[in-house]
Design an enzyme around this catalytic site. Sequence first.
Site, PDB file in Angstrom:
ATOM      1  CG  ASP A   1      -3.008   8.779  -2.791  1.00 28.01           C
ATOM      2  OD1 ASP A   1      -3.822   9.855  -3.037  1.00 28.01           O
ATOM      3  OD2 ASP A   1      -2.200   8.524  -1.768  1.00 28.01           O
TER       4      ASP A   1
ATOM      5  CG  ASP B   1      -1.716   1.117   1.454  1.00 28.33           C
ATOM      6  OD1 ASP B   1      -2.257   1.619   0.242  1.00 28.33           O
ATOM      7  OD2 ASP B   1      -1.773   1.681   2.460  1.00 28.33           O
TER       8      ASP B   1
END
Lengths: 1124, 339
Positions: free
Chosen positions: A673, A399
């Site tokens: 993101d 991540d």
Amino acid sequence: FMYLILLGVDERRVDSRTIYVGHRACSATEAFIPAKFCDNRIVSSKYTVWNFLPKNLFEQFRRIANFYFLIIFLVQVIVDTPTSPVTSGLPLFFVITVTAIKQGYEDWLRHKADNEVNKYPVTVLENGCRIRKESEKIKVGDVVEVEEDETFPCDLILLQSSRDDGTCFVTTASLDGESNHKVRRNDLESLYAAIECEQPQPDLYNVSVCTAQLLTKLSDLLMGLCRSLGPENLLLKGATLKNTQKICGVAVYTGMETKMALNYQGKSQKRSAVEKSINAFLLVYLCILVSKALVCTTLKYVWQSEPGQDEPWYNEKTQREKDTNRYLKMFTDFLSFMVLFNFIIPVSMYVTVEMQKFLGSFFITWDKDFFDPEIKEGALVNTSDLNEELGQVEYVFTDKTGTLTQNNMEFIECCIDGFQYKYRDASSELDGFCVTDGPVSKLQQKAGREKEELFLRALCLCHTVQVKESTEQGVDGEVIHPPQEQRGFIASSPDEVALVKGAMRYGFTFLGLESKSMKILNRNNDIELYELLHVLNFDPVRRRMSVIVRSKSGDTLLFCKGADSSIFPRVRQEEVERIRMNVERNATGYRTLCVAYKILSAEEYAQADAGLREARLALQDREERLMTVYNQVETGMSLIGATAVEDRLQEEAAETMEALQGAGIKVWVLTGDKMETAKSTCYACRLFQRNTELLELTVRTLEDGQPSREQRLHDLLVEYHKKAVQDAPPVKAGVTRSWSSAGHDYGFIIDGATLSMVLNSSSESNSNSYKNLFLQICQNCTSVLCCRMAPLQKAQIVKLVKNSKGSPITLSIGDGANDVSMILEAHVGIGIKGKEGRQAVRNSDYAIPKLKHLKKLLLAHGHLYYVRIAHLVQYFFYKNLCFILPQFLYQFFCGYSQQPLYDAAYLTMYNICFTSMPILAYSLLEQHICMEVLLDNAPLYREIAKNAMLRWGPFVYWTFLGVFHGLLFFFGVRFLFSNPALQDNGQVFGNWSYGTIVFTVLVFTVTLKLALDTRHWTWINHFVIWGSLAFYVFFSFFWGGIIWPFLRQQRLYFVFANMLSSVSAWLVIILLILLSLLPEILLVVFRKPRGPHARQVQLNHTQTHTHTHTHTLILSAPLFSSCL
Amino acid sequence: MVKQEQEIASRPDNTAFTQQRLPAWQPMLSAGIVIPGFVLIGLAFIGIGVALFVTSQSITVMELDYTGVERTSPCFRCSDPNVKNCVCQLDFSIASLFKGPVFFYYGLTNYFQNYRRYGVSKDDDQLSGDLDSFTSPSDTCSPYEYDSNNKPIVPCGSVANSMFNDTFKLYQIVNGTKKQVPFDGKGIAWWTDYNVKYRNPSVTPLRDAFNGTVKPLFWPRPAYELDPSDPANNGFINQDFLVWMRRAALPDFRKLYRRITEGDYAQGLPAGNYSLEIAYNYPVLSFDGRKKVVLSNVSWMGGKNEFLGIAYLVIGSLCIVMSIIMLIVYAKFKFPEEE
């Protein structure tokens, strides 16, 4: 009429539920029994005190190995077999008990964790009184009160908020990892309501949860007044209330039916690759076992068919034997042989492996390098089954936010009109610019004050940030605003906050939005007011956002900020050059944004205003129309500057990533993101290098030119495939995979939307070929970045790679709840004890405080665990093969009568006592290469890649070794016994002496073989190895030294002592041990030197082993042996 | 789980064990150690091998098959199972002094004393003198548990039942007259078997203990009359019985029958003609077995066994050869770690 409605409800119960708020059903429905919903208890434990024994036993015997041993045990009980049931019953009992204790302990931990959640006190409103209740007692329909910063105990429909506008803010960080605040709205005023909503569904994102039908008041009910509720009314369990003092909500889904629970069920048992290897080996050994038994049975009957052999006069059969059916006899003979040889499948291996894993995992918890003084915690091991998998990782899926980065956006510098401003120290230079002598401004130059102020105003105005209202709670540990800041901001994107804060540091403070006007406190502490006219929202395709404001003086201004690529074409070109350099310099590592503005004339504004209004009201193609207007408006701007925002990397993130790549592990970044942010992080982590060629497959690249997205996708895939796969130099499979592709690095970038196109392509055939192309490209890239990923997509990617050719071992690491799905999907899931809740940690297999710990976890712990367990497994099979082979061979000399070669005590104790401790100690303590060397030389990790020590090659070697040793033991003693008069008094030895000599050689050889393999002799190793041998000798004396009253046959009475009184026996024992170990000793001699002293050599070795031909000759042996 | 975290919240123990930093010896089997080691081992093995080989060569063994398969054999007549109480005589000569003490073995081939069911067919309680087991022998003894009259068999079981019952007398032919070579029947069984493991019931006279039992079906005499010449050599501690009860490991085996340690023959059997008188009782032809007597002297290594000596010599030379090869490799390429 009402009856009809209710009937309707009743009928639809299957896919919807009716909830009466506060259990206040209307009087007419009292006859209607409220539907039974599950309570709010979270149960993750498997057993209760009562069902533990039967359930656990049942589950244990579902394992093939245990079941097999149970069968063997039963056969021994029922059929007349050569060994007593104790010989297999005792080890089995031992195994079952140890496993049960371990699983019981683990379940007890789960019970404790459950209780913590279930006993959490909550406030429930009942008939107007506030009652404190335990969380587990919440029922569907209860009205629950939640205060700020509390998490919702179950899924609630918002009824009332302390905020005036009836909204509340929540952060769903622990659910989807997004730490920004979301607004939830209440549409219900009355407590007399019935809510109808669909039955629980796990889908977290498609929260069309409440296709709710609301019956507000009794009268409304009669009138059939309904209001619909949507996802914006639902508060999910696990989310946290923010910025709102308290709310009331009615529980709609509780306990195991909450969205969270539905999402996080299915934590399936992960099995390590080693376990699969074990099972494969087990199968081979089972085949060996069965064929041995078959051979013996067949030969027995062949042999018996010769006259005189079946029943010689000295060995008459009993009446019962004569009466038994011939085929039944054959069958029981077969079973007897199975029982006799069953020790070849090591019962105790399972228990040793379990113990090794269980005890070994403590070394991770104990490691002080994993201790983080900040959170005062060390590593956590949730599953000990996967220790060795840590040494096999080929793909790391990480991540970004919170894992690679600290999720702590910080304004680093800006460039105004070509002059670079670096923000240095927050406290000391708050009121002034600090100009650094970067390459742009060699002199202490500053841009004009006017420009500066324009730039800062732009930063203050061009955003969608909200000011956090100060609450009584004061400073809280918000993710997006550090506690030292007085003023809190709330935004959907943390870099916007960073920009506003950056402007604040330079003297321009955004005070908030009040009735359509933005308040700014400027450097002179004057308040400036701007009327906010339009917000041209950010979207990933345009990659910019703008605001149109009207200043007090009446000017209409457009401020625009966005990625350089989207701003540069829209501003005057002469301004670009000055700033471009700066931007490009910052592009690696920082997230850069360009800021531009434009003064709109009255006509221009009128036109834009009209266009925007029209587009917003449009019913069709609204998005496209808006986009057109946006693009029209955002032209001809002038560039004022650029900003650089850094999402600070975690400590040693880059070093860790480098080490992982050096270890041959491919790192994929999966993030929710934006691409720019993620890309800059990748550069900062050195996942992408400067010379990395990026292959981009995103919505943006798909939009370029081509008429159809599908077509474009296809073209790009093919093109990239050609580049990265076909044109790439042929790479040798295995250890040197990514190492050799150093010539040209590719990085691959894909976003969520494109990924779903790739995975769910319209036509079935395309879909598969796309998937393959995509996988092949990715596998040839050094790093892959997947941005804009939904949690499930992360899991999809992991699954895709996991199931690809060669089924590589995957590892997922993340800190937020949005990573849970991929943590669960990957072979190994690692949770970071980050700020975003505990879900990731709870669902992970291992949890570490920081990303940097991953390096040691994989390179040192993982490597060692793998080597340890691989050796353990191979050694176990080996030692049991050479244990049982002589017994098999003996059948040829005893008329296939299932005569055991060894005494029952030896058969039982061999695996439990004589040879178990040394290998256990080895498998816990061995460091064939010491930790520091492992950490310093990441490429060593490749040596064990692809399950190198448990492949068929090494397995065959070990099996061969076992066969060799077994043959040697048996026939060595066989030749000795060609004259059984072995004592100097002329007395002869019998069959038990024979077995004892073989057994003695066996115990010594296998123990010394392990001693030879041990590279790391701690006092424990010395103790258990020499202790085991001493124990064997002591036990043999003891066992043979006493007439044991409970034994029916004193077979071994003084056999061992007598054996030792024979010089010949001594000599043959020494001879056979030495002969068995001779090849091993030679291998050890030629083996690569390792250990701390070998470090220098190791380095030399890596340098020299290509150019010296002389080494290859010698090294051919070490290379061979090093994977054994 | 949260609790657990709190428990380990304190910093992990910084001990050598928990940090996997226990001081450790890392063996480096470098060529410098191994080559001299191999040479030493090789030399030692060759030394032992030579000693073993020489010793083994010095042991004299004489094997005489008396099964009587061939018609020419003096025992052919006895090999017929219908002939009872047959005695045959085997003549042989010794060319030079058969150095003593000489051990007299009998050997059987293709006889599976290591057959599993045969092996378990005995009652150790009975054999250790437990009188309860006399009246009710263990069922492992089946089918030699009770006789047809349902009387318990003592000693029960196949092993005891099939006890070897050929007897031998050795004569030296001195000037045409037979001079019996004295046999020593003591110390042919393991000391512990004779003194501890096998016990007669403490009943005197011994035969009273056997009241109500029958002798094994195959036996000519009951257990308490096995050795009429020596009352202390009867019952379960009869040395021949003990020797038989220690089951052979392989189907071709020999068992110690007597030692020749006394009188004129203490130094060995002098050269000359000998005659072996065999009371031929034991049937072996039904299962294609052979019977033989073996005369052998023993050394410190036991009986004659060339395998050990040769094996030691081979392994010893192998070690030497290996060390030479290693030396060559070493000299030529220089092991990297020796720099």
